[in-house]
Write a protein that holds these residues in place. Structure first.
Motif, PDB file in Angstrom:
ATOM      1  N   UNK A 242       0.877  -1.171   0.000  1.00 32.74           N
ATOM      2  CA  UNK A 242       0.000   0.000   0.000  1.00 32.74           C
ATOM      3  C   UNK A 242       0.912   1.218   0.000  1.00 32.74           C
ATOM      4  N   UNK A 243       0.926   1.934  -1.111  1.00 31.96           N
ATOM      5  CA  UNK A 243       1.938   2.964  -1.322  1.00 31.96           C
ATOM      6  C   UNK A 243       1.337   4.346  -1.468  1.00 31.96           C
ATOM      7  N   UNK A 244       1.979   5.294  -0.788  1.00 30.64           N
ATOM      8  CA  UNK A 244       1.696   6.693  -1.024  1.00 30.64           C
ATOM      9  C   UNK A 244       2.357   7.137  -2.313  1.00 30.64           C
ATOM     10  N   UNK A 245       2.264   8.432  -2.649  1.00 27.95           N
ATOM     11  CA  UNK A 245       2.795   8.925  -3.929  1.00 27.95           C
ATOM     12  C   UNK A 245       4.324   8.873  -3.982  1.00 27.95           C
ATOM     13  N   UNK A 246       4.861   8.020  -4.844  1.00 25.85           N
ATOM     14  CA  UNK A 246       6.308   7.912  -5.044  1.00 25.85           C
ATOM     15  C   UNK A 246       6.584   7.772  -6.534  1.00 25.85           C
ATOM     16  N   UNK A 247       7.855   7.832  -6.913  1.00 31.56           N
ATOM     17  CA  UNK A 247       8.242   7.697  -8.319  1.00 31.56           C
ATOM     18  C   UNK A 247       8.828   6.324  -8.613  1.00 31.56           C
ATOM     19  N   UNK A 248       8.660   5.376  -7.711  1.00 30.78           N
ATOM     20  CA  UNK A 248       9.252   4.048  -7.850  1.00 30.78           C
ATOM     21  C   UNK A 248       8.321   3.099  -8.581  1.00 30.78           C
ATOM     22  N   UNK A 249       8.920   2.140  -9.285  1.00 30.15           N
ATOM     23  CA  UNK A 249       8.145   1.067  -9.896  1.00 30.15           C
ATOM     24  C   UNK A 249       7.961  -0.054  -8.879  1.00 30.15           C
ATOM     25  N   UNK A 250       6.777  -0.638  -8.855  1.00 29.90           N
ATOM     26  CA  UNK A 250       6.533  -1.758  -7.942  1.00 29.90           C
ATOM     27  C   UNK A 250       7.362  -2.960  -8.371  1.00 29.90           C
ATOM     28  N   UNK A 256       0.413  -3.789  -5.866  1.00 27.67           N
ATOM     29  CA  UNK A 256       0.508  -2.439  -5.310  1.00 27.67           C
ATOM     30  C   UNK A 256      -0.863  -1.761  -5.323  1.00 27.67           C
ATOM     31  N   UNK A 257      -1.201  -1.143  -4.211  1.00 29.62           N
ATOM     32  CA  UNK A 257      -2.401  -0.323  -4.101  1.00 29.62           C
ATOM     33  C   UNK A 257      -1.928   1.104  -3.864  1.00 29.62           C
ATOM     34  N   UNK A 258      -2.183   1.982  -4.811  1.00 34.61           N
ATOM     35  CA  UNK A 258      -1.706   3.358  -4.719  1.00 34.61           C
ATOM     36  C   UNK A 258      -2.745   4.236  -4.026  1.00 34.61           C
ATOM     37  N   UNK A 259      -2.293   5.001  -3.048  1.00 39.90           N
ATOM     38  CA  UNK A 259      -3.169   5.913  -2.308  1.00 39.90           C
ATOM     39  C   UNK A 259      -2.479   7.265  -2.219  1.00 39.90           C
ATOM     40  N   UNK A 260      -3.207   8.245  -1.733  1.00 39.91           N
ATOM     41  CA  UNK A 260      -2.629   9.579  -1.582  1.00 39.91           C
ATOM     42  C   UNK A 260      -2.634  10.033  -0.129  1.00 39.91           C
ATOM     43  N   UNK A 261      -3.764   9.956   0.532  1.00 43.45           N
ATOM     44  CA  UNK A 261      -3.880  10.480   1.887  1.00 43.45           C
ATOM     45  C   UNK A 261      -3.754   9.372   2.930  1.00 43.45           C
ATOM     46  N   UNK A 262      -3.577   9.806   4.177  1.00 47.76           N
ATOM     47  CA  UNK A 262      -3.515   8.849   5.287  1.00 47.76           C
ATOM     48  C   UNK A 262      -4.833   8.102   5.437  1.00 47.76           C
ATOM     49  N   UNK A 263      -5.939   8.792   5.247  1.00 47.06           N
ATOM     50  CA  UNK A 263      -7.241   8.145   5.357  1.00 47.06           C
ATOM     51  C   UNK A 263      -7.395   7.054   4.305  1.00 47.06           C
ATOM     52  N   UNK A 264      -6.949   7.335   3.082  1.00 46.64           N
ATOM     53  CA  UNK A 264      -7.007   6.328   2.017  1.00 46.64           C
ATOM     54  C   UNK A 264      -6.103   5.143   2.334  1.00 46.64           C
TER      55      UNK A 264
END
Length: 409
Positions: A242-250, A256-264
């Motif tokens: 579960x990843x916040x916004x990064x520039x890395x490839x999984x 990978x589940x991409x999220x933005x906020x802490x709540x997400x």
């Protein structure tokens, strides 16, 4: 496309080595950084001074360089690149690669790398067509490496046929094509120490909106969490990242589940439970803006400043550590601190009900936050285990090994 990409260029001996100089120019023009290793025979055709002048980095030739090897230099070289490129690749060096031989800096680095290797062969036509060379080519391709060329043409030996090094522009195009798939396909251990286990890992920062165009964030790169995901899947685990916004490839094999906020992130973690192991490596924002603007907040004519109100974000590690019905067998939290590292980590261990806290000092002078290295302490109820400074990939490997040993008891 190549801006800030890291290319490790290995130049082996052959008259075509002069084209590697042109390739360095092209790569630098595209914004890439280039480190070069020359074999002993390569120095008969191009000088280390020329290579270092054009690349802006020392040209490396010796395995037993005391300064670098005190830090296991060939291991760092092999991992600290987005793509490894061999130009030109002689029949001899390709044979070493195919059979796993390592008797100099170039071949040792090639054997130690976890990156895909782009290989541009150059040799006499009869050498290229020889059964041994063709067997080696097939072996290297089966290992996941990329072969570029050779081209047909007249060679320095005055024979004509396939064996001529591809033009630097064509090699550059191949580098661009493969730069984002530079990691080798993972060798997943079907009977590995974490086979049959489900590992949930959080990684990266969270972004907490202020208005539609601004947000609050931190300097986390996600590198440590992604490295942990890679090592966990190599050990045979099913991995949910579960990843916040990064520039890395999984890493390959990782969901990978991409999220933005802490709540997400909180909701995503809750939805993927149950799990056997939870590694909470993300740098989750403690607060969010409660009165975020629905439109871009503008400067006021009278110079007054906007007033931001904050509310607390969910504590994801604490949620997992205290889960009544789906608490993983092993819950690992992270503590990135700038002062009183051990004291704060011990408090988190209790508050969040984790089994371990992996703590580190992220003061600006350490360079750890967003960097490629880490120095951690593992805090448990039994004590503190301090590790030496090392690349984040090595930290991840050792952490996964320790997890496997802990679960096997």
């Amino acid at each position: 496309m190549l801006t800030n990409k890291r290319i490790l260029l290995i130049i082996s001996g052959g008259i075509a080595a002069f084209k590697a100089i042109d390739l360095i120019r092209l790569l630098k023009k595209e914004g890439a950084s280039v480190k070069a290793i020359l074999t002993k025979s390569a120095t008969e055709f191009v000088t280390p001074l020329t290579v270092s002048t054009l690349s802006g980095e020392p040209a490396l030739t010796k395995l037993f360089d005391l300064t670098r090897e005190a830090e296991i230099g060939h291991i760092e070289l092999s991992r600290d690149a987005d793509l490894v490129v061999v130009v030109p690749a002689t029949a001899n060096l390709m044979a070493k690669m195919a059979y796993g031989l390592a008797d100099d800096l170039a071949s040792t680095t090639l054997l130690a790398t976890d990156k895909r290797i782009l290989i541009a062969p150059a040799m006499n036509v009869r050498m290229w067509e020889h059964d041994a060379t063709q067997r080696n080519v097939k072996t290297l391709q089966a290992d996941g490496h990329v072969i570029v060329g050779p081209d047909y043409g007249l060679m320095a030996c005055n024979e004509e046929g396939f064996g001529r090094l591809s033009e630097p522009e064509d090699i550059l195009a191949a580098i661009k094509e493969h730069i984002d798939t530079g990691a080798l396909p993972l060798k997943i251990q079907q009977n590995g120490p974490l086979a049959g286990k489900h590992v949930v890992i959080t990684a990266g920062p969270t972004h907490e909106p202020i208005d539609p165009v601004r947000y609050i964030a931190n300097r986390s790169s996600g590198k440590q969490g992604y490295a942990l995901a890679k090592e966990a899947v190599k050990a045979g685990a099913k991995v949910t990242l579960v990843s916040g916004p990064v520039t890395l490839n999984a890493p390959s094999g990782v969901e990978r589940i991409s999220v933005e906020t802490a709540q997400e992130m909180h909701e995503a973690v809750a939805n993927v439970l149950p799990a056997d192991i939870a590694i909470m490596a993300a740098a989750v924002a403690d607060w969010k803006v409660a009165n975020q603007g629905t439109e871009k907040i503008k400067k006021q004519a009278d110079g007054s400043l906007p007033s931001l109100e904050f509310s607390e974000n969910p504590d994801i590690a604490r949620f997992v550590g205290h889960h009544e019905s789906q608490r993983p067998k092993l819950v690992i939290g992270f503590a990135a601190e700038t002062t009183n590292v051990e004291e704060h980590a011990k408090a988190k261990l209790t508050k969040k009900n984790t089994d371990w806290i992996i703590a580190n000092d992220v003061s600006p002078e350490t360079g750890i936050m967003g960097g490629d290295r880490n120095q951690i302490k593992i805090i448990t109820r039994d004590g503190i285990e301090a590790w030496d400074d090392m690349p984040k990939g090595d930290v991840a490997r050792k952490v996964i090994e320790k997890i496997a040993k802990t679960l096997s008891k």
